[in-house]
Design an enzyme around this catalytic site. Sequence first.
Site, PDB file in Angstrom:
ATOM      1  N   LEU A 254       0.846  -1.193   0.000  1.00 28.15           N
ATOM      2  CA  LEU A 254       0.000   0.000   0.000  1.00 28.15           C
ATOM      3  C   LEU A 254       0.885   1.249   0.000  1.00 28.15           C
ATOM      4  O   LEU A 254       1.130   1.853   1.041  1.00 28.15           O
ATOM      5  CB  LEU A 254      -0.935   0.020   1.221  1.00 28.15           C
ATOM      6  CG  LEU A 254      -2.283  -0.698   1.046  1.00 28.15           C
ATOM      7  CD1 LEU A 254      -2.068  -2.202   0.950  1.00 28.15           C
ATOM      8  CD2 LEU A 254      -3.201  -0.382   2.208  1.00 28.15           C
TER       9      LEU A 254
ATOM     10  N   GLU B 208       1.146   4.050  -2.910  1.00 27.29           N
ATOM     11  CA  GLU B 208       0.864   4.535  -4.259  1.00 27.29           C
ATOM     12  C   GLU B 208       1.979   5.384  -4.845  1.00 27.29           C
ATOM     13  O   GLU B 208       2.267   5.332  -6.040  1.00 27.29           O
ATOM     14  CB  GLU B 208      -0.446   5.322  -4.269  1.00 27.29           C
ATOM     15  CG  GLU B 208      -1.703   4.470  -4.174  1.00 27.29           C
ATOM     16  CD  GLU B 208      -2.063   4.078  -2.761  1.00 27.29           C
ATOM     17  OE1 GLU B 208      -3.069   3.364  -2.580  1.00 27.29           O
ATOM     18  OE2 GLU B 208      -1.339   4.484  -1.827  1.00 27.29           O
TER      19      GLU B 208
ATOM     20  N   GLN C  10      -6.584   1.512  -6.701  1.00 25.23           N
ATOM     21  CA  GLN C  10      -7.748   0.743  -6.265  1.00 25.23           C
ATOM     22  C   GLN C  10      -9.020   1.589  -6.352  1.00 25.23           C
ATOM     23  O   GLN C  10     -10.074   1.124  -6.770  1.00 25.23           O
ATOM     24  CB  GLN C  10      -7.529   0.239  -4.837  1.00 25.23           C
ATOM     25  CG  GLN C  10      -8.392  -0.942  -4.482  1.00 25.23           C
ATOM     26  CD  GLN C  10      -7.884  -1.631  -3.230  1.00 25.23           C
ATOM     27  OE1 GLN C  10      -8.041  -1.116  -2.125  1.00 25.23           O
ATOM     28  NE2 GLN C  10      -7.274  -2.793  -3.398  1.00 25.23           N
ATOM     29  N   PHE C  11      -8.894   2.849  -5.984  1.00 19.16           N
ATOM     30  CA  PHE C  11      -9.921   3.872  -6.200  1.00 19.16           C
ATOM     31  C   PHE C  11      -9.191   5.139  -6.625  1.00 19.16           C
ATOM     32  O   PHE C  11      -8.092   5.424  -6.134  1.00 19.16           O
ATOM     33  CB  PHE C  11     -10.736   4.129  -4.932  1.00 19.16           C
ATOM     34  CG  PHE C  11     -11.578   2.960  -4.506  1.00 19.16           C
ATOM     35  CD1 PHE C  11     -12.891   2.839  -4.936  1.00 19.16           C
ATOM     36  CD2 PHE C  11     -11.053   1.974  -3.693  1.00 19.16           C
ATOM     37  CE1 PHE C  11     -13.671   1.752  -4.556  1.00 19.16           C
ATOM     38  CE2 PHE C  11     -11.821   0.884  -3.303  1.00 19.16           C
ATOM     39  CZ  PHE C  11     -13.132   0.762  -3.734  1.00 19.16           C
ATOM     40  N   ALA C  12      -9.815   5.911  -7.500  1.00 15.02           N
ATOM     41  CA  ALA C  12      -9.171   7.138  -7.975  1.00 15.02           C
ATOM     42  C   ALA C  12      -8.835   8.073  -6.821  1.00 15.02           C
ATOM     43  O   ALA C  12      -7.866   8.834  -6.889  1.00 15.02           O
ATOM     44  CB  ALA C  12     -10.093   7.855  -8.972  1.00 15.02           C
ATOM     45  N   ASP C  13      -9.608   8.011  -5.738  1.00 13.96           N
ATOM     46  CA  ASP C  13      -9.355   8.841  -4.561  1.00 13.96           C
ATOM     47  C   ASP C  13      -7.928   8.645  -4.044  1.00 13.96           C
ATOM     48  O   ASP C  13      -7.297   9.580  -3.545  1.00 13.96           O
ATOM     49  CB  ASP C  13     -10.325   8.486  -3.438  1.00 13.96           C
ATOM     50  CG  ASP C  13     -11.768   8.385  -3.910  1.00 13.96           C
ATOM     51  OD1 ASP C  13     -12.588   9.201  -3.468  1.00 13.96           O
ATOM     52  OD2 ASP C  13     -12.064   7.485  -4.709  1.00 13.96           O
ATOM     53  N   PHE C  14      -7.430   7.412  -4.153  1.00 16.46           N
ATOM     54  CA  PHE C  14      -6.127   7.092  -3.563  1.00 16.46           C
ATOM     55  C   PHE C  14      -4.959   7.647  -4.371  1.00 16.46           C
ATOM     56  O   PHE C  14      -3.803   7.575  -3.937  1.00 16.46           O
ATOM     57  CB  PHE C  14      -5.970   5.580  -3.407  1.00 16.46           C
ATOM     58  CG  PHE C  14      -7.002   4.935  -2.509  1.00 16.46           C
ATOM     59  CD1 PHE C  14      -7.818   5.711  -1.693  1.00 16.46           C
ATOM     60  CD2 PHE C  14      -7.175   3.560  -2.493  1.00 16.46           C
ATOM     61  CE1 PHE C  14      -8.773   5.126  -0.865  1.00 16.46           C
ATOM     62  CE2 PHE C  14      -8.117   2.970  -1.672  1.00 16.46           C
ATOM     63  CZ  PHE C  14      -8.927   3.746  -0.858  1.00 16.46           C
TER      64      PHE C  14
ATOM     65  N   HIS D 193     -14.168   7.124  -1.467  1.00 16.74           N
ATOM     66  CA  HIS D 193     -14.198   6.112  -2.525  1.00 16.74           C
ATOM     67  C   HIS D 193     -15.112   6.523  -3.670  1.00 16.74           C
ATOM     68  O   HIS D 193     -15.495   5.688  -4.479  1.00 16.74           O
ATOM     69  CB  HIS D 193     -14.674   4.761  -1.972  1.00 16.74           C
ATOM     70  CG  HIS D 193     -13.768   4.155  -0.959  1.00 16.74           C
ATOM     71  ND1 HIS D 193     -13.711   4.574   0.344  1.00 16.74           N
ATOM     72  CD2 HIS D 193     -12.859   3.148  -1.064  1.00 16.74           C
ATOM     73  CE1 HIS D 193     -12.826   3.860   1.017  1.00 16.74           C
ATOM     74  NE2 HIS D 193     -12.295   2.982   0.184  1.00 16.74           N
TER      75      HIS D 193
END
Length: 657
Positions: free
Chosen positions: A395, A397, A419-423, A464
């Site tokens: 984890l 990014e 995993q999600f664009a937020d990340f 998310h």
Amino acid sequence: MNYQEYKIEEKTLLELYRGMLEPRLIEEKMLVLLRQGKISKWFSGIGQEAISIGVSHALKKDEYVLPMHRNLGVFTSRGVPLHRLFSQWQGKASGFTNGRDRSFHFGTQDYRIVGMISHLGPQLGVADGVALADVLKDQKKVTAVFTGEGGTSEGDFHEALNIAAVWDLPVLFCVENNGYGLSTPTNEQFKCQHLADKGLGYGMESHRVDGNNILEVYSKVNALCADIRENPRPVLLEFLTFRMRGHEEASGTKYVPDELMELWASKDPISSFEKFLSMKGILTQDEMASLKKNIQDEIEKNLKIAFEEEEVLCDERKELKDRYKHFDYQESKPSGILKNIRLVDAVSEGLRQSMEIYPNLVIMGQDIAEYGGVFKVTEGFVNDFGKKRVRNTPLCESAVVATAMGLSINGMKAVVEMQFADFASTGFNPIVNYLAKSHYRWGQNADVVIRMPCGGGVGAGPFHSQTNEAWFTKTPGLKVVYPAFPYDAKGLLATAINDPNPVLFFEQKALYRSLYQEVPVDYYTLPLGKAVMLRQGTAVSIITYGAGVHWASKVLDEEGIEADLIDLRTLMPLDWETIFTSVRNTGKAIILQEDTMFGGIASDISAMIVENCFEYLDAPVKRCASLDTPVPFAKSLEENYLPKDRFGTMLKDLLAY
């Protein structure tokens, strides 16, 4: 300083001495030029030459090295022409960045040097990617990357070490512990006793080395490189040294106690080594003086070339063009065989077929291997392509994006799944400062696609559900794709992977399993930067993308409105011609986006329509967007947040204007 225990042949001793002397003499000249106002800034490595030279001489010429400000010796050891270095520091065209960047913020594939950026951390992850490419290509090589003791406090340092350790990557992490991060001493930078101890937490071999003893540096690194080439693994090296000048010359050294300066002056790597060579009868004082003069003459000759070069002339067309590596789009047409599939299936098929076409394509992301990703886009990929090419990541990014950049530098392609664009926020720095700017700066493209599952409508809450494309459309050098249909998703993803430039590929996850379409079974491509006119009518131009396309279609069906409905598909580059042609025909325009209103891409589209189509407009240009709040969780709150129910009212108001 103990040189006696190292059994190194005389030829190598002389090479190491000359290697240290050249950057020292260049620096002394640069300090003179700085005082004369002939260069604008200087970061001195005086007193630290043994590290750059020892490491460089232990590496092979075809092995990558990622230096920093105080590693001039890396560039001179690799044989970079001095006049080009001098031109670089003066912002001239014969440098390596066409005047677009300064000092050591550049790289050159010709000499296997990868330049730093001021955000120091990402280059550590880039080294991971370079080394990973060597491993995947079965090449027995080492990658060396430099940072300072201050840089070890950055999250990227820890992320890069973790990835390298988990994947057994052949990276030498070279930390120059020179006592101060600008003016902050090491006791205010970290609590552990030694920087080398930081490697222990990652299960990584680590060593402390006298960074002012050229023979210790060279011998230790040379032995490690030989072993790492056969037994790939990362190693953390803490080089103990001292910065004899300021962080940069304007900073000065008033914060350093006099006795500390005197102590380290006595440990100067060049004068100490000169005494040893003289004592051993290897080099006389006359020979040293002659060597210095030869180097100084070479410096003056190359300075003359650089000074006589004309200043950089601005070519605006070239400036804009060089944001991207040239991409010659080649259309691939499918056969007539179609299959009714969902958007998520289309993304998966496009990715799978690209993996088959490009054996140098690597996919990375959290849980994407055996688990198949949280949305199952890569389900079964491990069985077909193996874990070397379908890689679960820790984890982290930021380091993963930087690793993708390193893969590109070393001749491979990469797709990263957020995993999600937020990340992407935790990987923001390398995306906008490394991937986006490298080609413009020194001609190095980033052959990287970042997949961005995004958007609301699924009750996933503030972290998310964001559709954060505007973070990236603002950044020159990135391309941004946002399909609304399975057919477009598959063809555009194929093109994004073909494109040698960095692409952010947004996938509205509420559409993943709710939307079906007849899609060609075979591989095919679609051009980036080309919108689609889904409907035609004279009443109004509706400009949208992603989920907005389906919200607008529903309203048009329900109200029986004849309108131009434009699906942008690609947000950067944008298809201005299609937008302007439509608005000039209809006289009215509304832009619909799922993103929040302020600062979204609708604002720029609206402004461009006003600037280019004002005389054709019969009404103000309207924007319809989500509320300027975070994305709420509860169903009623999220429905009110999204613009889909407000769009119909706004559209009718515009038509009635």
